[in-house]
Design a protein around this motif. Structure first.
Motif, PDB file in Angstrom:
ATOM      1  N   ILE A  22       7.550  -5.677  33.192  1.00 41.31           N
ATOM      2  CA  ILE A  22       7.048  -4.625  32.550  1.00 41.31           C
ATOM      3  C   ILE A  22       7.282  -4.381  31.241  1.00 41.31           C
ATOM      4  CG2 ILE A  22       8.090  -2.321  31.530  1.00 41.31           C
ATOM      5  CD1 ILE A  22       9.506  -1.659  34.816  1.00 41.31           C
ATOM      6  N   ARG A  23       5.529  -4.643  29.732  1.00 43.40           N
ATOM      7  CA  ARG A  23       5.708  -4.781  29.217  1.00 43.40           C
ATOM      8  C   ARG A  23       5.639  -3.354  28.064  1.00 43.40           C
ATOM      9  NH1 ARG A  23       2.046  -6.169  33.201  1.00 43.40           N
ATOM     10  NH2 ARG A  23       3.036  -8.615  34.267  1.00 43.40           N
ATOM     11  N   LEU A  24       6.459  -4.055  27.520  1.00 48.20           N
ATOM     12  CA  LEU A  24       6.756  -2.448  26.074  1.00 48.20           C
ATOM     13  C   LEU A  24       6.587  -3.253  25.264  1.00 48.20           C
ATOM     14  CD1 LEU A  24      10.353  -1.260  27.405  1.00 48.20           C
ATOM     15  CD2 LEU A  24       8.332  -0.447  27.896  1.00 48.20           C
ATOM     16  N   GLY A  25       5.864  -2.219  24.666  1.00 49.74           N
ATOM     17  CA  GLY A  25       4.981  -2.767  23.288  1.00 49.74           C
ATOM     18  C   GLY A  25       4.870  -3.378  22.796  1.00 49.74           C
ATOM     19  N   VAL A  26       4.461  -4.509  23.509  1.00 50.53           N
ATOM     20  CA  VAL A  26       3.175  -6.178  23.208  1.00 50.53           C
ATOM     21  C   VAL A  26       1.817  -5.699  23.133  1.00 50.53           C
ATOM     22  CG1 VAL A  26       3.930  -8.342  24.148  1.00 50.53           C
ATOM     23  CG2 VAL A  26       5.571  -7.268  23.861  1.00 50.53           C
ATOM     24  N   GLU A  27       1.559  -6.476  21.817  1.00 45.31           N
ATOM     25  CA  GLU A  27       0.192  -5.279  22.322  1.00 45.31           C
ATOM     26  C   GLU A  27      -1.081  -6.724  22.758  1.00 45.31           C
ATOM     27  OE1 GLU A  27      -2.772  -5.877  18.486  1.00 45.31           O
ATOM     28  OE2 GLU A  27      -1.240  -4.989  18.071  1.00 45.31           O
ATOM     29  N   GLU A  28      -2.129  -6.579  23.445  1.00 45.55           N
ATOM     30  CA  GLU A  28      -3.071  -7.096  23.080  1.00 45.55           C
ATOM     31  C   GLU A  28      -4.001  -7.639  22.609  1.00 45.55           C
ATOM     32  OE1 GLU A  28      -4.988  -6.861  27.862  1.00 45.55           O
ATOM     33  OE2 GLU A  28      -2.333  -6.255  28.048  1.00 45.55           O
ATOM     34  N   PRO A  29      -5.230  -8.264  22.200  1.00 46.70           N
ATOM     35  CA  PRO A  29      -6.096  -8.130  21.984  1.00 46.70           C
ATOM     36  C   PRO A  29      -7.248  -6.706  22.339  1.00 46.70           C
ATOM     37  CG  PRO A  29      -5.882 -10.822  22.464  1.00 46.70           C
ATOM     38  CD  PRO A  29      -4.749  -9.400  23.226  1.00 46.70           C
ATOM     39  N   PRO A  30      -7.779  -6.982  21.327  1.00 45.26           N
ATOM     40  CA  PRO A  30      -8.461  -5.520  21.601  1.00 45.26           C
ATOM     41  C   PRO A  30      -9.737  -5.679  23.045  1.00 45.26           C
ATOM     42  CG  PRO A  30      -8.147  -4.623  19.187  1.00 45.26           C
ATOM     43  CD  PRO A  30      -8.103  -6.536  19.984  1.00 45.26           C
ATOM     44  N   HIS A  31     -10.307  -5.091  23.260  1.00 48.26           N
ATOM     45  CA  HIS A  31     -11.178  -5.242  24.313  1.00 48.26           C
ATOM     46  C   HIS A  31     -11.693  -5.322  25.697  1.00 48.26           C
ATOM     47  CE1 HIS A  31      -8.509  -6.152  27.288  1.00 48.26           C
ATOM     48  NE2 HIS A  31      -9.270  -6.298  27.734  1.00 48.26           N
ATOM     49  N   THR A  32     -12.848  -4.568  25.871  1.00 44.08           N
ATOM     50  CA  THR A  32     -13.585  -3.979  26.612  1.00 44.08           C
ATOM     51  C   THR A  32     -14.089  -4.759  27.890  1.00 44.08           C
ATOM     52  OG1 THR A  32     -15.542  -4.719  25.957  1.00 44.08           O
ATOM     53  CG2 THR A  32     -15.002  -2.448  25.292  1.00 44.08           C
ATOM     54  N   ALA A  33     -13.913  -3.876  29.034  1.00 46.37           N
ATOM     55  CA  ALA A  33     -13.521  -4.789  30.465  1.00 46.37           C
ATOM     56  C   ALA A  33     -15.100  -4.471  30.956  1.00 46.37           C
ATOM     57  CB  ALA A  33     -12.526  -5.441  30.807  1.00 46.37           C
ATOM     58  N   ARG A  34     -15.426  -4.691  31.839  1.00 46.15           N
ATOM     59  CA  ARG A  34     -16.207  -4.757  32.967  1.00 46.15           C
ATOM     60  C   ARG A  34     -15.705  -5.190  34.178  1.00 46.15           C
ATOM     61  NH1 ARG A  34     -20.762  -7.399  34.376  1.00 46.15           N
ATOM     62  NH2 ARG A  34     -21.811  -8.609  32.678  1.00 46.15           N
ATOM     63  N   PRO A  35     -15.375  -4.729  35.509  1.00 49.75           N
ATOM     64  CA  PRO A  35     -15.449  -5.827  37.140  1.00 49.75           C
ATOM     65  C   PRO A  35     -17.056  -6.282  37.919  1.00 49.75           C
ATOM     66  CG  PRO A  35     -15.668  -3.656  37.126  1.00 49.75           C
ATOM     67  CD  PRO A  35     -15.689  -3.526  35.941  1.00 49.75           C
ATOM     68  N   LEU A  36     -16.430  -7.711  37.761  1.00 46.32           N
ATOM     69  CA  LEU A  36     -17.547  -8.596  38.690  1.00 46.32           C
ATOM     70  C   LEU A  36     -16.794  -8.796  39.857  1.00 46.32           C
ATOM     71  CD1 LEU A  36     -19.789 -10.127  38.027  1.00 46.32           C
ATOM     72  CD2 LEU A  36     -18.422 -11.772  37.737  1.00 46.32           C
ATOM     73  N   VAL A  37     -16.626  -8.818  39.871  1.00 42.91           N
ATOM     74  CA  VAL A  37     -15.740  -9.128  41.612  1.00 42.91           C
ATOM     75  C   VAL A  37     -14.369  -8.573  41.653  1.00 42.91           C
ATOM     76  CG1 VAL A  37     -17.283 -10.416  42.158  1.00 42.91           C
ATOM     77  CG2 VAL A  37     -15.464 -10.874  41.627  1.00 42.91           C
ATOM     78  N   PRO A  38     -13.422  -8.413  42.781  1.00 50.20           N
ATOM     79  CA  PRO A  38     -12.717  -7.923  43.080  1.00 50.20           C
ATOM     80  C   PRO A  38     -11.369  -8.701  42.406  1.00 50.20           C
ATOM     81  CG  PRO A  38     -13.234  -7.156  44.578  1.00 50.20           C
ATOM     82  CD  PRO A  38     -14.502  -7.793  43.825  1.00 50.20           C
ATOM     83  N   GLY A  39     -10.651  -8.318  41.283  1.00 51.66           N
ATOM     84  CA  GLY A  39      -9.738  -9.466  40.760  1.00 51.66           C
ATOM     85  C   GLY A  39     -10.236 -10.482  39.120  1.00 51.66           C
ATOM     86  N   VAL A  40     -11.695 -10.421  39.178  1.00 52.79           N
ATOM     87  CA  VAL A  40     -12.625 -11.336  38.216  1.00 52.79           C
ATOM     88  C   VAL A  40     -12.920 -10.038  37.515  1.00 52.79           C
ATOM     89  CG1 VAL A  40     -14.289 -12.803  37.776  1.00 52.79           C
ATOM     90  CG2 VAL A  40     -12.766 -12.932  39.700  1.00 52.79           C
ATOM     91  N   GLU A  41     -12.761  -9.756  36.261  1.00 49.87           N
ATOM     92  CA  GLU A  41     -13.175  -9.267  34.960  1.00 49.87           C
ATOM     93  C   GLU A  41     -14.541 -10.090  33.669  1.00 49.87           C
ATOM     94  OE1 GLU A  41     -10.938  -5.999  34.189  1.00 49.87           O
ATOM     95  OE2 GLU A  41      -9.943  -7.056  32.076  1.00 49.87           O
ATOM     96  N   ILE A  42     -15.562  -8.673  33.165  1.00 52.06           N
ATOM     97  CA  ILE A  42     -15.986  -9.423  31.414  1.00 52.06           C
ATOM     98  C   ILE A  42     -15.546  -9.338  30.780  1.00 52.06           C
ATOM     99  CG2 ILE A  42     -18.414 -10.250  31.621  1.00 52.06           C
ATOM    100  CD1 ILE A  42     -18.037 -11.361  33.795  1.00 52.06           C
ATOM    101  N   ARG A  43     -14.918  -9.360  30.010  1.00 52.61           N
ATOM    102  CA  ARG A  43     -14.738  -9.067  28.979  1.00 52.61           C
ATOM    103  C   ARG A  43     -15.285  -9.371  27.798  1.00 52.61           C
ATOM    104  NH1 ARG A  43      -8.063 -10.905  30.112  1.00 52.61           N
ATOM    105  NH2 ARG A  43      -7.851  -9.352  31.612  1.00 52.61           N
ATOM    106  N   GLN A  44     -15.327  -7.920  27.047  1.00 52.86           N
ATOM    107  CA  GLN A  44     -15.694  -8.418  25.577  1.00 52.86           C
ATOM    108  C   GLN A  44     -14.872  -8.446  24.176  1.00 52.86           C
ATOM    109  OE1 GLN A  44     -19.602  -9.628  24.729  1.00 52.86           O
ATOM    110  NE2 GLN A  44     -17.931  -9.738  22.607  1.00 52.86           N
ATOM    111  N   TYR A  45     -14.552 -10.218  24.089  1.00 53.07           N
ATOM    112  CA  TYR A  45     -13.272  -9.326  22.373  1.00 53.07           C
ATOM    113  C   TYR A  45     -14.493  -9.618  21.393  1.00 53.07           C
ATOM    114  CZ  TYR A  45      -9.384 -10.446  25.960  1.00 53.07           C
ATOM    115  OH  TYR A  45      -9.219 -10.350  27.068  1.00 53.07           O
TER     116      TYR A  45
END
Length: 194
Positions: A22-45
């Motif tokens: 459980i990751r409470l209150g910890v920020e990740e860099p903002p990004h957009t994502a789209r799936p490529l195949v199960p378990g893999v995605e393409i992200r734009q940062y």
């Protein structure tokens, strides 16, 4: 006094929750994502600011030493003695020469001008350009053989789908060592041409 008790209770809940992923209150860099195949995605940062350090050691020792060095900076070992919010992931990128870059991304909205300078000359602040990243997510062991296996898997997927890598792979870790292995969030990331 009440504020101190609330702060302590929140911290205890965060640590206890992290043991089970459980990751409470910890920020990740903002990004957009789209799936490529199960378990893999393409992200734009977008552009990001990071604190980073270089470590000469084997993969696991470098991760540990780099994490401690960067943690001291965000916990207040800086010229303003100010803590900085913890974010995820911790990034590790290296070469076959046992030379590793360990990186913490800093909170969104941070600028090089607004952040306190590190006390440790081995810690530097860098601005990262926007990038498109292919990411393979996995749980469990995050030792050298497992990260190498997942890196090969991501490289094969990118080749199969016609993506050209433009960086060396990085390993991204979202959980502390005490998190149950089956609940850990780990990722391999490679920048790709868009």
């Amino acid at each position: 006094m009440l504020t101190q008790i609330q702060t302590a209770a929140t911290r205890v809940l965060e640590v206890a929750g992290s043991a089970v992923g459980i990751r409470l209150g910890v920020e990740e860099p903002p990004h957009t994502a789209r799936p490529l195949v199960p378990g893999v995605e393409i992200r734009q940062y977008g552009p990001r600011i990071a604190a980073q350090t270089h470590v000469l050691a084997n993969e696991e020792a470098a991760r540990s030493a780099g994490f401690r060095r960067l943690a001291r900076y965000i916990f207040g070992a800086n010229q303003q003695r100010e803590p900085i919010a913890m974010t995820m992931p911790v990034e590790q990128q290296g070469s076959e020469q046992q030379s590793w870059v360990i990186r913490f991304y800093l909170p969104a909205g941070s600028t090089l001008q607004s952040l306190p300078a590190p006390d440790d000359e081995r810690v530097s602040l860098v601005e990262l350009a926007p990038e498109t990243v292919a990411v393979l997510r996995f749980s469990g062991d995050r030792g050298p053989s497992r990260t190498a296996e997942k890196t090969r898997q991501l490289r094969e997927t990118l080749r199969d789908y016609g993506f050209a890598p433009v960086s060396e792979p990085s390993a991204w870790f979202y959980d502390p060592p005490w998190t149950l292995a089956c609940l850990r969030r780990n990722e391999i990331a490679i920048s790709v041409e868009t």
